[in-house]
Design a protein around this motif. Structure first.
Motif, PDB file in Angstrom:
ATOM      1  N   VAL A 110     -33.603  12.797 -10.006  1.00  0.00           N
ATOM      2  CA  VAL A 110     -33.035  13.565 -11.353  1.00  0.00           C
ATOM      3  C   VAL A 110     -33.118  15.016 -11.181  1.00  0.00           C
ATOM      4  CG1 VAL A 110     -33.842  13.869 -13.649  1.00  0.00           C
ATOM      5  CG2 VAL A 110     -33.835  11.550 -12.551  1.00  0.00           C
ATOM      6  N   ALA A 111     -34.006  15.496 -10.267  1.00  0.00           N
ATOM      7  CA  ALA A 111     -34.039  16.853 -10.034  1.00  0.00           C
ATOM      8  C   ALA A 111     -32.862  17.393  -9.242  1.00  0.00           C
ATOM      9  CB  ALA A 111     -35.316  17.306  -9.398  1.00  0.00           C
ATOM     10  N   ARG A 112     -32.376  16.478  -8.219  1.00  0.00           N
ATOM     11  CA  ARG A 112     -31.131  16.865  -7.465  1.00  0.00           C
ATOM     12  C   ARG A 112     -29.992  16.990  -8.407  1.00  0.00           C
ATOM     13  NH1 ARG A 112     -33.020  18.910  -2.477  1.00  0.00           N
ATOM     14  NH2 ARG A 112     -30.903  18.324  -1.494  1.00  0.00           N
ATOM     15  N   ALA A 113     -30.056  15.976  -9.444  1.00  0.00           N
ATOM     16  CA  ALA A 113     -28.827  15.971 -10.351  1.00  0.00           C
ATOM     17  C   ALA A 113     -28.829  17.225 -11.360  1.00  0.00           C
ATOM     18  CB  ALA A 113     -28.671  14.494 -11.016  1.00  0.00           C
ATOM     19  N   GLY A 114     -29.891  17.892 -11.142  1.00  0.00           N
ATOM     20  CA  GLY A 114     -30.062  19.330 -12.043  1.00  0.00           C
ATOM     21  C   GLY A 114     -30.596  18.744 -13.538  1.00  0.00           C
ATOM     22  N   HIS A 115     -30.971  17.555 -13.720  1.00  0.00           N
ATOM     23  CA  HIS A 115     -31.811  16.830 -14.864  1.00  0.00           C
ATOM     24  C   HIS A 115     -30.841  16.731 -15.968  1.00  0.00           C
ATOM     25  CE1 HIS A 115     -35.943  17.202 -13.603  1.00  0.00           C
ATOM     26  NE2 HIS A 115     -35.337  18.493 -13.259  1.00  0.00           N
ATOM     27  N   GLY A 116     -29.395  16.627 -15.266  1.00  0.00           N
ATOM     28  CA  GLY A 116     -28.131  16.312 -16.084  1.00  0.00           C
ATOM     29  C   GLY A 116     -27.838  15.004 -16.523  1.00  0.00           C
ATOM     30  N   HIS A 117     -26.523  14.599 -16.055  1.00  0.00           N
ATOM     31  CA  HIS A 117     -26.084  13.461 -16.238  1.00  0.00           C
ATOM     32  C   HIS A 117     -25.832  12.378 -15.451  1.00  0.00           C
ATOM     33  CE1 HIS A 117     -25.068  15.262 -20.451  1.00  0.00           C
ATOM     34  NE2 HIS A 117     -24.651  16.406 -19.708  1.00  0.00           N
ATOM     35  N   ILE A 118     -26.226  11.053 -15.274  1.00  0.00           N
ATOM     36  CA  ILE A 118     -26.188  10.263 -14.318  1.00  0.00           C
ATOM     37  C   ILE A 118     -25.229   9.168 -14.798  1.00  0.00           C
ATOM     38  CG2 ILE A 118     -27.591   8.471 -12.949  1.00  0.00           C
ATOM     39  CD1 ILE A 118     -28.558  11.365 -12.693  1.00  0.00           C
ATOM     40  N   VAL A 119     -24.384   8.549 -13.760  1.00  0.00           N
ATOM     41  CA  VAL A 119     -23.607   7.300 -14.010  1.00  0.00           C
ATOM     42  C   VAL A 119     -24.200   6.317 -12.996  1.00  0.00           C
ATOM     43  CG1 VAL A 119     -21.425   6.261 -13.255  1.00  0.00           C
ATOM     44  CG2 VAL A 119     -21.602   8.737 -14.603  1.00  0.00           C
ATOM     45  N   VAL A 120     -24.454   5.236 -13.681  1.00  0.00           N
ATOM     46  CA  VAL A 120     -25.049   4.086 -13.008  1.00  0.00           C
ATOM     47  C   VAL A 120     -23.799   2.960 -12.879  1.00  0.00           C
ATOM     48  CG1 VAL A 120     -26.572   1.708 -13.035  1.00  0.00           C
ATOM     49  CG2 VAL A 120     -27.394   4.140 -13.848  1.00  0.00           C
ATOM     50  N   LEU A 121     -23.476   2.232 -11.551  1.00  0.00           N
ATOM     51  CA  LEU A 121     -22.779   1.588 -11.316  1.00  0.00           C
ATOM     52  C   LEU A 121     -23.438   0.177 -11.068  1.00  0.00           C
ATOM     53  CD1 LEU A 121     -20.409   3.578  -9.144  1.00  0.00           C
ATOM     54  CD2 LEU A 121     -20.070   3.292 -11.501  1.00  0.00           C
ATOM     55  N   ARG A 122     -22.979  -0.650 -11.429  1.00  0.00           N
ATOM     56  CA  ARG A 122     -23.333  -2.328 -11.290  1.00  0.00           C
ATOM     57  C   ARG A 122     -22.439  -3.134 -11.510  1.00  0.00           C
ATOM     58  NH1 ARG A 122     -28.904  -2.826 -14.668  1.00  0.00           N
ATOM     59  NH2 ARG A 122     -28.952  -4.471 -12.839  1.00  0.00           N
ATOM     60  N   ALA A 123     -22.481  -4.408 -11.024  1.00  0.00           N
ATOM     61  CA  ALA A 123     -21.709  -5.735 -11.388  1.00  0.00           C
ATOM     62  C   ALA A 123     -22.261  -6.900 -11.925  1.00  0.00           C
ATOM     63  CB  ALA A 123     -20.798  -5.980 -10.036  1.00  0.00           C
ATOM     64  N   SER A 124     -23.486  -6.679 -12.580  1.00  0.00           N
ATOM     65  CA  SER A 124     -24.225  -7.681 -13.288  1.00  0.00           C
ATOM     66  C   SER A 124     -25.014  -7.032 -14.422  1.00  0.00           C
ATOM     67  CB  SER A 124     -25.082  -8.476 -12.331  1.00  0.00           C
ATOM     68  OG  SER A 124     -26.006  -7.723 -11.618  1.00  0.00           O
ATOM     69  N   GLN A 125     -25.736  -7.866 -15.238  1.00  0.00           N
ATOM     70  CA  GLN A 125     -26.515  -7.335 -16.267  1.00  0.00           C
ATOM     71  C   GLN A 125     -26.002  -6.452 -17.287  1.00  0.00           C
ATOM     72  OE1 GLN A 125     -30.682  -7.151 -14.786  1.00  0.00           O
ATOM     73  NE2 GLN A 125     -29.869  -7.616 -12.861  1.00  0.00           N
ATOM     74  N   LYS A 126     -26.673  -5.448 -17.571  1.00  0.00           N
ATOM     75  CA  LYS A 126     -26.131  -4.557 -18.945  1.00  0.00           C
ATOM     76  C   LYS A 126     -26.529  -3.280 -18.732  1.00  0.00           C
ATOM     77  CE  LYS A 126     -25.805  -8.596 -22.176  1.00  0.00           C
ATOM     78  NZ  LYS A 126     -26.470  -8.796 -23.767  1.00  0.00           N
ATOM     79  N   GLY A 127     -26.853  -2.513 -19.738  1.00  0.00           N
ATOM     80  CA  GLY A 127     -27.156  -0.941 -19.578  1.00  0.00           C
ATOM     81  C   GLY A 127     -28.699  -0.562 -19.515  1.00  0.00           C
ATOM     82  N   GLU A 128     -29.475  -1.843 -19.129  1.00  0.00           N
ATOM     83  CA  GLU A 128     -30.940  -1.186 -19.121  1.00  0.00           C
ATOM     84  C   GLU A 128     -31.410  -0.387 -18.318  1.00  0.00           C
ATOM     85  OE1 GLU A 128     -30.199  -5.014 -16.676  1.00  0.00           O
ATOM     86  OE2 GLU A 128     -29.495  -4.498 -18.672  1.00  0.00           O
TER      87      GLU A 128
END
Length: 330
Positions: free
Chosen positions: A63-81
C-alpha cells in the motif's frame, strides 16, 4: 444489521457492487472513494505472497508503494471482499476497485483498462490460475500490467502469485497436480507449464509456486523445472512461497521476507538439466540446490543470490522419489 451494513457501504467501508456488466464478461465492485487524490508517491515493486492469511506488514508495504492511493484488484472468482480487507484490515488506501472476470472479452474492455491506467497499484487475487491464463494471456490487459509494473507495485497471492513469474503452472486439469504425480511423469499432460504470461521486472528466470510446504509442493516444482529445462529454458529457477509468507521486492530487485516464524521462501536451483525427464517415465534429477529465504535473508533477483540464508542443501530425485530436502533449523 442491514441498516449498519448500508451505513458502512455509504461510508465506503465495504465493497459495494456496481453495475455488473455481465454481458461484457465481468462484475465490478468499489470500496472507498475513487475521487480522492493519491496522498503519497508511488514506486515500483512486487509483492509475492504464498496464499492463506495475509502478512499485514507486507501488504502495508504494498500500500505504501502505491502511495496510499487507489488499488485495482483482479480476479476470476468470488466477489469484492478483498476490497473490504484492504480497507479495514490493511488500511491506508483511498479506494479499492475490484474486477471479477468471467469471460476473456473483458480483458479488452476499455472501462477495465482505464481503471488500471489510473490505479496506483494492481493486486491479483487467488483462485484458479487457469482462468487467468485463459482470460488474460496475450490481451491488452496482460500487456498493460507489464507496462504498469515499471512505475507502480504489482502484487499477487496464491493463484495470483502463480502467474507472476515468466514461467508458471497453468493448472488446466480438474485438480492441481501433486508432487508424486509430477515426479512420476514430469513431461506428462498434467504438467501444464505456461511461458511468458506476464513479463514483470526481474522475474524472467523465475517459476513461482504457492502454498508451498503445507501442500508438499517441492517435488512438483522440481518436476516443473525439469520440464521447462528439457524444453531449452536452461536458466529457469523455482521460487516457492509458504502460506502467510510474502516476499517484497523493491524497484531495484532487492527482496526480503515478511512472514510469521516458521514460514519461508524456497529458492530451487537445479544444476543443469535432469538426467531423465522423458514422457511416461519417472524423473531422475541430481544436484538440486535449495536455499531457504528467511526473515534475516536478503534475496537479489538480479543475481539470484541469497545473503544470510535460513538454511540450504542439495536434494535429488531418483526414480521419481525426492530426498535430501533441507529442513529449517529449530
Amino acid at each position: 444489521m442491514k441498516f449498519a451494513k448500508a451505513c458502512l457501504i455509504a461510508l465506503g467501508l465495504l465493497a459495494a457492487p456496481l453495475p455488473a456488466y455481465a454481458e461484457d464478461g465481468y462484475a465490478h465492485y468499489m470500496a472507498g472513494d475513487r475521487s480522492l487524490p493519491t496522498p503519497g508517491w508511488r514506486a515500483p515493486g512486487l509483492l509475492l505472497s504464498g496464499g492463506g492469511d495475509w502478512d499485514v506488514e507486507a501488504f502495508r508495504w504494498f500500500v505504501a508503494r502505491a502511495g496510499h492511493g487507489h488499488i485495482v484488484v483482479l480476479r476470476a472468482s468470488q466477489k469484492g471482499e478483498l476490497g473490504e480487507a484492504f480497507m479495514k484490515e490493511i488500511g491506508g488506501v483511498a479506494s479499492v476497485e475490484t474486477f471479477v472476470f468471467s469471460q476473456r472479452k473483458a480483458a479488452y474492455d476499455p472501462r477495465i483498462l482505464a481503471a488500471l491506467e489510473r490505479a496506483d497499484g494492481v493486486f491479483i487475487a487467488g483462485g484458479d490460475q487457469s482462468r487467468y491464463v485463459r482470460f488474460w494471456q496475450a490481451t491488452p490487459l496482460s500487456r498493460l500490467i507489464d507496462r504498469l509494473a515499471r512505475d507502480r507495485p504489482i502484487g499477487g497471492t496464491s493463484a495470483g502469485l502463480a502467474i507472476m513469474g515468466w514461467w508458471g503452472y497453468g493448472a488446466f486439469g480438474d485438480d492441481g497436480i501433486t508432487s508424486p504425480e509430477a515426479l512420476d511423469n514430469p513431461m506428462g499432460p498434467g504438467v501444464t507449464v505456461v511461458n511468458r504470461f506476464l513479463h514483470l521486472p526481474r522475474m524472467r528466470r523465475i517459476f513461482t509456486d504457492s502454498h508451498f510446504m503445507i501442500r508438499a509442493r517441492m517435488g512438483r516444482l522440481i518436476a516443473f523445472l525439469a520440464n521447462v529445462r528439457a524444453r531449452g529454458a536452461k536458466d529457469v529457477v523455482g521460487l516457492g512461497m509458504d502460506e502467510r509468507a510474502s516476499l517484497v521486492v523493491d524497484g531495484a530487485g532487492h527482496a526480503r521476507l515478511m512472514a510469521p516464524a516458521g514460514t519461508y521462501g524456497w529458492l530451487v536451483q537445479p544444476a543443469g538439466r535432469a538426467q531423465r525427464a522423458v514422457l511416461g517415465e519417472k524423473l531422475d534429477y541430481a544436484g538440486v540446490k535449495i536455499t531457504g529465504i528467511g526473515a534475516e535473508s536478503r534475496f537479489d533477483l538480479n543475481t539470484l543470490q541469497v545473503s544470510y540464508p535460513a538454511f540450504s542443501g542439495v536434494a535429488q530425485v531418483r526414480g521419481g522419489v525426492l530426498t535430501g530436502v533441507p529442513a529449517p533449523l529449530p
